[in-house]
Design a protein around this motif. Structure first.
Motif, PDB file in Angstrom:
ATOM      1  N   ILE A 142       0.837  -1.197   0.000  1.00  0.00           N
ATOM      2  CA  ILE A 142       0.000   0.000   0.000  1.00  0.00           C
ATOM      3  C   ILE A 142       0.873   1.248   0.000  1.00  0.00           C
ATOM      4  O   ILE A 142       1.773   1.395   0.821  1.00  0.00           O
ATOM      5  CB  ILE A 142      -0.935   0.006   1.220  1.00  0.00           C
ATOM      6  N   ASN A 143       0.600   2.169  -0.920  1.00  0.00           N
ATOM      7  CA  ASN A 143       1.376   3.397  -1.009  1.00  0.00           C
ATOM      8  C   ASN A 143       0.866   4.512  -0.112  1.00  0.00           C
ATOM      9  O   ASN A 143       1.625   5.403   0.260  1.00  0.00           O
ATOM     10  CB  ASN A 143       1.380   3.901  -2.455  1.00  0.00           C
ATOM     11  N   ALA A 144      -0.423   4.507   0.193  1.00  0.00           N
ATOM     12  CA  ALA A 144      -0.992   5.546   1.059  1.00  0.00           C
ATOM     13  C   ALA A 144      -2.140   4.948   1.840  1.00  0.00           C
ATOM     14  O   ALA A 144      -2.950   4.190   1.295  1.00  0.00           O
ATOM     15  CB  ALA A 144      -1.469   6.737   0.238  1.00  0.00           C
ATOM     16  N   ARG A 145      -2.221   5.297   3.125  1.00  0.00           N
ATOM     17  CA  ARG A 145      -3.276   4.790   3.996  1.00  0.00           C
ATOM     18  C   ARG A 145      -4.168   5.938   4.432  1.00  0.00           C
ATOM     19  O   ARG A 145      -3.697   7.011   4.791  1.00  0.00           O
ATOM     20  CB  ARG A 145      -2.679   4.113   5.231  1.00  0.00           C
ATOM     21  N   VAL A 146      -5.465   5.679   4.411  1.00  0.00           N
ATOM     22  CA  VAL A 146      -6.474   6.648   4.821  1.00  0.00           C
ATOM     23  C   VAL A 146      -7.312   6.018   5.925  1.00  0.00           C
ATOM     24  O   VAL A 146      -7.648   4.834   5.850  1.00  0.00           O
ATOM     25  CB  VAL A 146      -7.378   7.038   3.629  1.00  0.00           C
ATOM     26  N   ALA A 147      -7.648   6.779   6.951  1.00  0.00           N
ATOM     27  CA  ALA A 147      -8.581   6.336   7.989  1.00  0.00           C
ATOM     28  C   ALA A 147      -9.755   7.295   8.018  1.00  0.00           C
ATOM     29  O   ALA A 147      -9.582   8.506   7.873  1.00  0.00           O
ATOM     30  CB  ALA A 147      -7.907   6.288   9.357  1.00  0.00           C
ATOM     31  N   VAL A 148     -10.961   6.759   8.201  1.00  0.00           N
ATOM     32  CA  VAL A 148     -12.153   7.609   8.149  1.00  0.00           C
ATOM     33  C   VAL A 148     -12.396   8.350   9.462  1.00  0.00           C
ATOM     34  O   VAL A 148     -13.240   9.250   9.512  1.00  0.00           O
ATOM     35  CB  VAL A 148     -13.407   6.796   7.777  1.00  0.00           C
ATOM     36  N   SER A 149     -11.667   7.990  10.503  1.00  0.00           N
ATOM     37  CA  SER A 149     -11.850   8.645  11.795  1.00  0.00           C
ATOM     38  C   SER A 149     -10.624   8.387  12.653  1.00  0.00           C
ATOM     39  O   SER A 149      -9.795   7.526  12.347  1.00  0.00           O
ATOM     40  CB  SER A 149     -13.092   8.094  12.514  1.00  0.00           C
ATOM     41  N   GLU A 150     -10.540   9.118  13.752  1.00  0.00           N
ATOM     42  CA  GLU A 150      -9.445   8.891  14.688  1.00  0.00           C
ATOM     43  C   GLU A 150      -9.542   7.501  15.295  1.00  0.00           C
ATOM     44  O   GLU A 150      -8.523   6.843  15.538  1.00  0.00           O
ATOM     45  CB  GLU A 150      -9.485   9.954  15.789  1.00  0.00           C
ATOM     46  N   ALA A 151     -10.762   7.021  15.529  1.00  0.00           N
ATOM     47  CA  ALA A 151     -10.936   5.670  16.073  1.00  0.00           C
ATOM     48  C   ALA A 151     -10.420   4.619  15.099  1.00  0.00           C
ATOM     49  O   ALA A 151      -9.772   3.644  15.498  1.00  0.00           O
ATOM     50  CB  ALA A 151     -12.406   5.418  16.390  1.00  0.00           C
ATOM     51  N   ALA A 152     -10.697   4.783  13.811  1.00  0.00           N
ATOM     52  CA  ALA A 152     -10.196   3.843  12.811  1.00  0.00           C
ATOM     53  C   ALA A 152      -8.677   3.936  12.693  1.00  0.00           C
ATOM     54  O   ALA A 152      -7.992   2.920  12.536  1.00  0.00           O
ATOM     55  CB  ALA A 152     -10.853   4.119  11.461  1.00  0.00           C
ATOM     56  N   ARG A 153      -8.149   5.140  12.765  1.00  0.00           N
ATOM     57  CA  ARG A 153      -6.687   5.303  12.700  1.00  0.00           C
ATOM     58  C   ARG A 153      -6.022   4.617  13.889  1.00  0.00           C
ATOM     59  O   ARG A 153      -4.990   3.950  13.750  1.00  0.00           O
ATOM     60  CB  ARG A 153      -6.325   6.795  12.681  1.00  0.00           C
ATOM     61  N   ARG A 154      -6.610   4.742  15.081  1.00  0.00           N
ATOM     62  CA  ARG A 154      -6.037   4.130  16.279  1.00  0.00           C
ATOM     63  C   ARG A 154      -6.052   2.600  16.163  1.00  0.00           C
ATOM     64  O   ARG A 154      -5.086   1.933  16.552  1.00  0.00           O
ATOM     65  CB  ARG A 154      -6.824   4.570  17.507  1.00  0.00           C
ATOM     66  N   THR A 155      -7.134   2.043  15.617  1.00  0.00           N
ATOM     67  CA  THR A 155      -7.195   0.590  15.408  1.00  0.00           C
ATOM     68  C   THR A 155      -6.078   0.129  14.484  1.00  0.00           C
ATOM     69  O   THR A 155      -5.414  -0.886  14.736  1.00  0.00           O
ATOM     70  CB  THR A 155      -8.565   0.196  14.828  1.00  0.00           C
ATOM     71  N   LEU A 156      -5.865   0.861  13.402  1.00  0.00           N
ATOM     72  CA  LEU A 156      -4.791   0.531  12.471  1.00  0.00           C
ATOM     73  C   LEU A 156      -3.439   0.574  13.162  1.00  0.00           C
ATOM     74  O   LEU A 156      -2.636  -0.367  13.054  1.00  0.00           O
ATOM     75  CB  LEU A 156      -4.813   1.516  11.299  1.00  0.00           C
ATOM     76  N   VAL A 157      -3.161   1.639  13.884  1.00  0.00           N
ATOM     77  CA  VAL A 157      -1.852   1.807  14.527  1.00  0.00           C
ATOM     78  C   VAL A 157      -1.604   0.715  15.547  1.00  0.00           C
ATOM     79  O   VAL A 157      -0.525   0.115  15.609  1.00  0.00           O
ATOM     80  CB  VAL A 157      -1.763   3.204  15.178  1.00  0.00           C
ATOM     81  N   GLU A 158      -2.621   0.408  16.361  1.00  0.00           N
ATOM     82  CA  GLU A 158      -2.434  -0.554  17.446  1.00  0.00           C
ATOM     83  C   GLU A 158      -2.251  -1.972  16.941  1.00  0.00           C
ATOM     84  O   GLU A 158      -1.501  -2.749  17.527  1.00  0.00           O
ATOM     85  CB  GLU A 158      -3.624  -0.486  18.409  1.00  0.00           C
ATOM     86  N   HIS A 159      -2.911  -2.332  15.851  1.00  0.00           N
ATOM     87  CA  HIS A 159      -2.873  -3.715  15.379  1.00  0.00           C
ATOM     88  C   HIS A 159      -1.845  -3.956  14.288  1.00  0.00           C
ATOM     89  O   HIS A 159      -1.261  -5.041  14.219  1.00  0.00           O
ATOM     90  CB  HIS A 159      -4.255  -4.147  14.883  1.00  0.00           C
ATOM     91  N   LEU A 160      -1.641  -2.962  13.432  1.00  0.00           N
ATOM     92  CA  LEU A 160      -0.809  -3.202  12.254  1.00  0.00           C
ATOM     93  C   LEU A 160       0.383  -2.262  12.147  1.00  0.00           C
ATOM     94  O   LEU A 160       1.258  -2.454  11.294  1.00  0.00           O
ATOM     95  CB  LEU A 160      -1.664  -3.076  10.979  1.00  0.00           C
ATOM     96  N   GLY A 161       0.431  -1.230  12.984  1.00  0.00           N
ATOM     97  CA  GLY A 161       1.529  -0.282  12.895  1.00  0.00           C
ATOM     98  C   GLY A 161       1.320   0.701  11.759  1.00  0.00           C
ATOM     99  O   GLY A 161       0.338   0.649  11.028  1.00  0.00           O
ATOM    100  N   GLY A 162       2.265   1.609  11.614  1.00  0.00           N
ATOM    101  CA  GLY A 162       2.130   2.627  10.586  1.00  0.00           C
ATOM    102  C   GLY A 162       1.120   3.682  10.992  1.00  0.00           C
ATOM    103  O   GLY A 162       0.694   3.765  12.144  1.00  0.00           O
ATOM    104  N   ASP A 163       0.751   4.504  10.046  1.00  0.00           N
ATOM    105  CA  ASP A 163      -0.186   5.582  10.331  1.00  0.00           C
ATOM    106  C   ASP A 163      -1.030   5.831   9.094  1.00  0.00           C
ATOM    107  O   ASP A 163      -0.859   5.167   8.064  1.00  0.00           O
ATOM    108  CB  ASP A 163       0.559   6.857  10.745  1.00  0.00           C
ATOM    109  N   ALA A 164      -1.952   6.787   9.185  1.00  0.00           N
ATOM    110  CA  ALA A 164      -2.854   7.074   8.078  1.00  0.00           C
ATOM    111  C   ALA A 164      -3.265   8.535   8.127  1.00  0.00           C
ATOM    112  O   ALA A 164      -3.303   9.155   9.195  1.00  0.00           O
ATOM    113  CB  ALA A 164      -4.088   6.177   8.149  1.00  0.00           C
ATOM    114  N   VAL A 165      -3.582   9.076   6.964  1.00  0.00           N
ATOM    115  CA  VAL A 165      -4.156  10.409   6.883  1.00  0.00           C
ATOM    116  C   VAL A 165      -5.650  10.299   7.162  1.00  0.00           C
ATOM    117  O   VAL A 165      -6.292   9.311   6.792  1.00  0.00           O
ATOM    118  CB  VAL A 165      -3.902  11.037   5.495  1.00  0.00           C
ATOM    119  N   LEU A 166      -6.211  11.269   7.865  1.00  0.00           N
ATOM    120  CA  LEU A 166      -7.633  11.247   8.209  1.00  0.00           C
ATOM    121  C   LEU A 166      -8.443  11.934   7.105  1.00  0.00           C
ATOM    122  O   LEU A 166      -8.268  13.123   6.842  1.00  0.00           O
ATOM    123  CB  LEU A 166      -7.877  11.958   9.538  1.00  0.00           C
ATOM    124  N   ILE A 167      -9.297  11.171   6.458  1.00  0.00           N
ATOM    125  CA  ILE A 167     -10.272  11.700   5.500  1.00  0.00           C
ATOM    126  C   ILE A 167     -11.592  11.030   5.829  1.00  0.00           C
ATOM    127  O   ILE A 167     -11.714   9.809   5.730  1.00  0.00           O
ATOM    128  CB  ILE A 167      -9.875  11.413   4.041  1.00  0.00           C
TER     129      ILE A 167
END
Length: 404
Positions: A142-167
């Motif tokens: 994946i070249n770019a990660r997007v999360a639809v909310s801060e809650a979704a971004r936190r789930t991504l970070v905690e389980h898979l690492g990395g980060d995402a832009v919030l859109i």
């Protein structure tokens, strides 16, 4: 651009991700892009949008406190590969790539420019924890990660690492802004509204009906309008028989009547218990100018500007919901104030704004890949030995069955 959108959940079953992908496809098409959507389809292909390509029949699987209808296995993997091979896409936009369905298969099958959007909010996902190693190998593409909310971004970070832009999720605000109420609604005695899956406990219909029961004795004209797919009987069974006639269950509505339903309640209730990463139902109700009372789960609180654009109550607390709903039913001026605030607060979620942000992400990915090198001009099949082996067996290992 030629954009391939991948939805992991059954297209013919209502859901927030399906709606998000469908609205995004429509908005991108209106902007002049060529769009193809890949998703599982369980029923007849009749009536499906022209840009949708069925990926296989879905299977219901317990997932994230709900039942997700996913499609996985060698046959589905072959369809994924054919779609990618024939699509000539400049870019793939894969939704919920961690879901063991066509999204994960697309990550394995494709090579080239890819964007992923993460929707899920689940801090205790055993499925993601158990499969994190295998997921990381797919998500490295994946070249770019997007999360639809801060809650979704936190789930991504905690389980898979990395980060995402919030859109955030989008909503067609104009579509919901004006409509005539359903016949006979809202009525003189006051009305509460609910829209969501009726047989999914985390949507909170039982909490709303308990609150209605608490209010009904002193408000003989109060009614409840309930809409959405599923069997309402498990929640309705707790309502005393004399009060049931004041609960109107409409079932699944078409798009036009759904808009009318939002305009048919004096107070729209979102009593969800958790597991929501955003709250599409809230943005729709806000676009309609509804006076909203919602549970104080983080995703809903954020969308309602922490209570400025709608009243909040303690999640799962029917008495507190009854208290907040009663206050709004008795105060038309406060309802009008919240209606104006809701229409203002929802503007940043309009699809034109959201899509413009996503297109900027697409353009960035197409200029450079995730390692700073010039990106491949087109999406192509990954013919490497690891991808070939995973797709041949279609991830059929029992480890891929989610139990969260």
């Amino acid at each position: 651009m030629r954009v391939g959108l991948v939805c992991p959940y059954a297209w013919d079953v209502p859901g927030g991700v399906q709606q998000h992908v469908g609205d995004l496809a429509d908005t991108l098409t209106a902007l002049g892009h060529h769009v193809s959507v890949l998703a599982p389809v369980g029923g007849s292909p009749a009536g499906l949008p022209g840009h949708l390509v069925p990926a296989g029949r879905p299977v219901p699987v317990p997932y994230n406190g709900s039942v997700a209808r996913l499609s996985f296995g060698p046959r589905t993997a072959a369809r994924v590969r054919r779609w990618i091979d024939e699509g000539g896409f400049d870019l793939l936009h894969i939704h919920e790539p961690s879901a063991p369905s066509v999204s994960l298969l697309s990550c394995w099958a494709a090579d080239g420019p890819m964007v992923a959007t993460f929707h899920t909010s689940n801090p205790r996902s055993r499925a993601m924890a158990m499969t994190s190693g295998a997921l990381r190998s797919a998500l490295e593409k994946i070249n770019a990660r997007v999360a639809v909310s801060e809650a979704a971004r936190r789930t991504l970070v905690e389980h898979l690492g990395g980060d995402a832009v919030l859109i955030p999720n989008g909503v067609c605000t104009d579509r919901f802004a004006r409509a005539q109420p359903l016949s006979g609604w809202p009525g003189e005695g006051g009305s509460l509204g609910f829209l969501g899956r009726l047989d999914e406990p985390r949507k909170g219909l039982a909490v709303l009906l308990e609150a209605f029961t608490l209010l009904a004795h002193d408000r003989p004209g109060l009614r409840v309008l309930v809409a959405g797919p599923g069997d309402p009987e498990p929640a309705l069974s707790a309502v005393p028989e004399p009060l049931r006639r004041r609960v109107t269950v409409l079932g699944r509505l078409d798009d036009a009547d759904k808009v009318r339903a939002y305009h048919s309640a004096d107070v729209f209730c979102a009593p969800n218990l958790g597991g929501e990463s955003f709250g599409i139902v809230l943005t729709e109700a806000m676009s309609a100018g509804a006076a909203v009372v919602a549970s104080d789960i983080p995703a809903f609180s954020a969308v309602l500007d922490h209570g400025a654009a709608g009243a909040l109550f303690r999640a799962g607390d029917a008495a507190h919901l009854a208290e907040r709903a009663a206050a709004l039913l008795d105060d038309p001026a406060r309802r009008a104030e919240l209606s104006r605030a809701a229409r203002t607060a929802v503007r940043p979620y309009d699809w034109e704004t959201v899509t413009a942000d996503l297109v900027r992400v697409y353009e960035t990915v197409l200029m450079r890949d995730g390692r700073g090198r010039p990106s491949a001009p087109r999406v192509r099949l990954d013919t490497g030995p690891r991808a070939t082996a995973l797709l041949r067996r279609g991830g059929g290992d029992a480890r891929w069955t989610p139990r969260s």
